[in-house]
Design a protein around this motif. Structure first.
Motif, mmCIF file in Angstrom:
data_model
loop_
_atom_site.group_PDB
_atom_site.id
_atom_site.type_symbol
_atom_site.label_atom_id
_atom_site.label_comp_id
_atom_site.label_asym_id
_atom_site.label_seq_id
_atom_site.Cartn_x
_atom_site.Cartn_y
_atom_site.Cartn_z
ATOM 1 N N MET A 1 0.748 -1.080 0.043
ATOM 2 C CA MET A 1 -0.364 0.031 0.055
ATOM 3 C C MET A 1 0.902 1.149 -0.010
ATOM 4 O O MET A 1 1.801 1.328 0.734
ATOM 5 N N GLU B 1 -2.692 5.862 6.027
ATOM 6 C CA GLU B 1 -1.917 5.332 7.450
ATOM 7 C C GLU B 1 -1.480 6.427 8.258
ATOM 8 O O GLU B 1 -0.317 6.380 8.948
ATOM 9 N N TYR C 1 -6.453 -4.814 6.297
ATOM 10 C CA TYR C 1 -6.431 -4.104 4.796
ATOM 11 C C TYR C 1 -6.522 -5.350 3.786
ATOM 12 O O TYR C 1 -5.830 -6.394 4.152
ATOM 13 N N ALA D 1 -2.832 -6.752 8.467
ATOM 14 C CA ALA D 1 -1.602 -7.432 8.876
ATOM 15 C C ALA D 1 -1.634 -7.455 10.519
ATOM 16 O O ALA D 1 -2.226 -6.403 11.021
ATOM 17 N N ARG E 1 8.695 -6.002 10.274
ATOM 18 C CA ARG E 1 8.913 -4.545 9.754
ATOM 19 C C ARG E 1 10.364 -3.842 10.829
ATOM 20 O O ARG E 1 10.490 -4.331 11.829
ATOM 21 N N ARG F 1 6.409 0.576 8.692
ATOM 22 C CA ARG F 1 5.247 0.415 8.110
ATOM 23 C C ARG F 1 5.691 1.071 6.494
ATOM 24 O O ARG F 1 4.624 0.593 5.917
HETATM 25 N N1 GLY Z 1 2.209 -0.680 5.793
HETATM 26 C C1 GLY Z 1 1.450 -1.703 6.234
HETATM 27 C C2 GLY Z 1 1.808 -2.613 7.398
HETATM 28 O O1 GLY Z 1 2.904 -2.269 7.826
HETATM 29 O O2 GLY Z 1 1.285 -3.502 7.837
#
Ligand code: GLY
Length: 393
Positions: A53, A59, A265, A278, A321, A347
């Motif tokens: 995304m 976000e 999402y 997620a 992440r 993210r």
């Molecule tokens: N940008 C989406 C996530 O980190 O889940």
């Protein structure tokens, strides 16, 4: 035994071949630098799990206004960036200007979304409030109970796996060299970073070293303790389903919601893939896909889009992440001459790929970061230089 390869070194050694390392390498090579990437499996990393995304607006979080400027700059760069990358690599990146719909399932979600809308308006961002009926007119597969939503036409998507593959090819075509092994230890000589000891036992020399190893960035041996990047892994479990041709279009844009406090999402690709994410878990280096994670994602997705249970579930995966203390990346020089960071994108790694490449190529060739990237220097987390420390009375 170490084999010295100093004579065959590079101007730049990039440690880490995920999308951030690859874009840094590609852009630096385009500026005429001799670049080598060290990674056992370049093109891998968190982008193999990410949904892709490009959600600068949807976000947006409280307290991240500074990051918003960088996110918006990168979102604006995306169309020209992918055009150039696709031309350079001959590969499609799956960039899709489909927009995003953020919806609310109950009155609490609706209140949360109203707050987000107000924050977006205060930040000068474009989003349109829709009733539940208007949401379902846009996306007929949404649950009848949807209470309202925000249409954000500027939040698009890219396919991170294709993006990584395109960057890898673009790097190869631009003359970037690859060492398919780990970087074990930073080499520091005469008070500056001078390369790294690689996993194959070679001592690789470079004038500048970029540490772009995602959530692993803090684990490189040889870093001065005060310069170890404060980056930690935040686990995200993600599902991939397939929309059979007969069901298409299942969804025509990214749909997202906050369900029971978690961010959910659904990202539909043109090739029929539907990515559902997620979880966000502080679990260290664990990348296990759990029954609980899959259950929660499917339960929440089913509340949002009941028809999802009809689709084949084709993949479950977890990634890490690379999160920093303020959720923003660390870009540019450190207090150790010759050592630069491009990590901590949390993210937003896929979204921030274009501006990261531009910023890192600038700083590698001129020593200066562009103005948009200056607030994100690693120095914001480094201890104050001794001369600046408060002296006892
Ligand atoms: N940008 C989406 C996530 O980190 O889940």
């Amino acid at each position: 035994m170490c084999v010295s390869e100093r004579s065959s070194g590079s101007d730049v050694l990039v440690i880490g071949g995920g999308v951030i390392g690859l874009v840094t390498a590609w852009r630096a090579a385009q500026r005429g630098l001799r670049v080598t990437v060290a990674d056992p499996a370049p093109g891998g990393g968190a982008a193999q799990v990410a949904a892709g995304m490009l959600a600068a607006v949807t976000e947006l979080h409280y307290g991240e206004q500074m990051l918003l400027g960088l996110n918006l700059a990168s979102a604006a760069r995306y169309p020209s960036f992918v055009a150039e990358l696709e031309e350079a690599s001959g590969r499609d990146t799956g960039f899709r200007t489909c927009g995003t719909l953020a919806v609310a399932l109950d009155s609490d979600d609706r209140a949360h979304l109203r707050e987000l809308h107000a924050l977006q308006e205060r930040s000068g961002l474009e989003s349109v409030w829709l009733s539940g009926r208007e949401c379902r007119r846009l996306e007929p597969m949404l649950a009848p109970g949807v209470r309202g939503g925000l249409r954000v036409d500027g939040d698009h998507q890219v396919d991170p796996r294709r993006l990584a593959a395109a960057l890898l090819t673009a790097c190869e075509r631009a003359g970037v060299a690859f060492r398919r092994t780990t970087a074990e230890r930073l080499t520091v000589t005469g008070g500056r970073a001078a390369g790294a000891l690689l996993g194959d036992g070679t001592e690789f020399a470079a004038d500048q070293v970029v540490l772009a190893a995602g959530s692993l960035s803090g684990r490189l041996a040889g870093l001065p303790p005060e310069l170890v990047p404060p980056v930690r892994p935040v686990k995200g479990q993600v599902l991939r389903l397939t929309v059979p041709r007969a069901y298409a279009p299942f969804l025509s844009r990214t749909v997202r919601a906050v369900v029971r406090g978690g961010h959910l999402y659904l990202v539909p690709r043109e090739n029929g893939e539907l990515v559902v994410g997620a979880t966000s878990e502080e679990m260290g280096w664990d990348t296990t896909v759990t029954a609980g994670g899959v259950y929660e994602l499917l339960r929440d997705a089913h509340e949002l889009v009941p028809g999802i249970t009809e689709l084949p579930l084709t993949e479950t995966r977890a990634g890490l992440r690379p999160a920093s203390p303020d959720n923003a990346p660390l870009l540019g020089p450190t207090a150790l001459p010759g050592l630069l960071l491009a990590t901590g994108h949390h993210r937003n790694g896929v979204l921030l790929t274009p501006v990261t490449g531009d910023a890192m190529a600038d700083v590698l060739t001129t020593g200066e970061l562009p103005a948009t990237a200056r607030p994100f220097t690693p120095g914001r987390f480094e201890p104050a230089a001794p001369a600046l420390q408060e002296q006892p009375a």
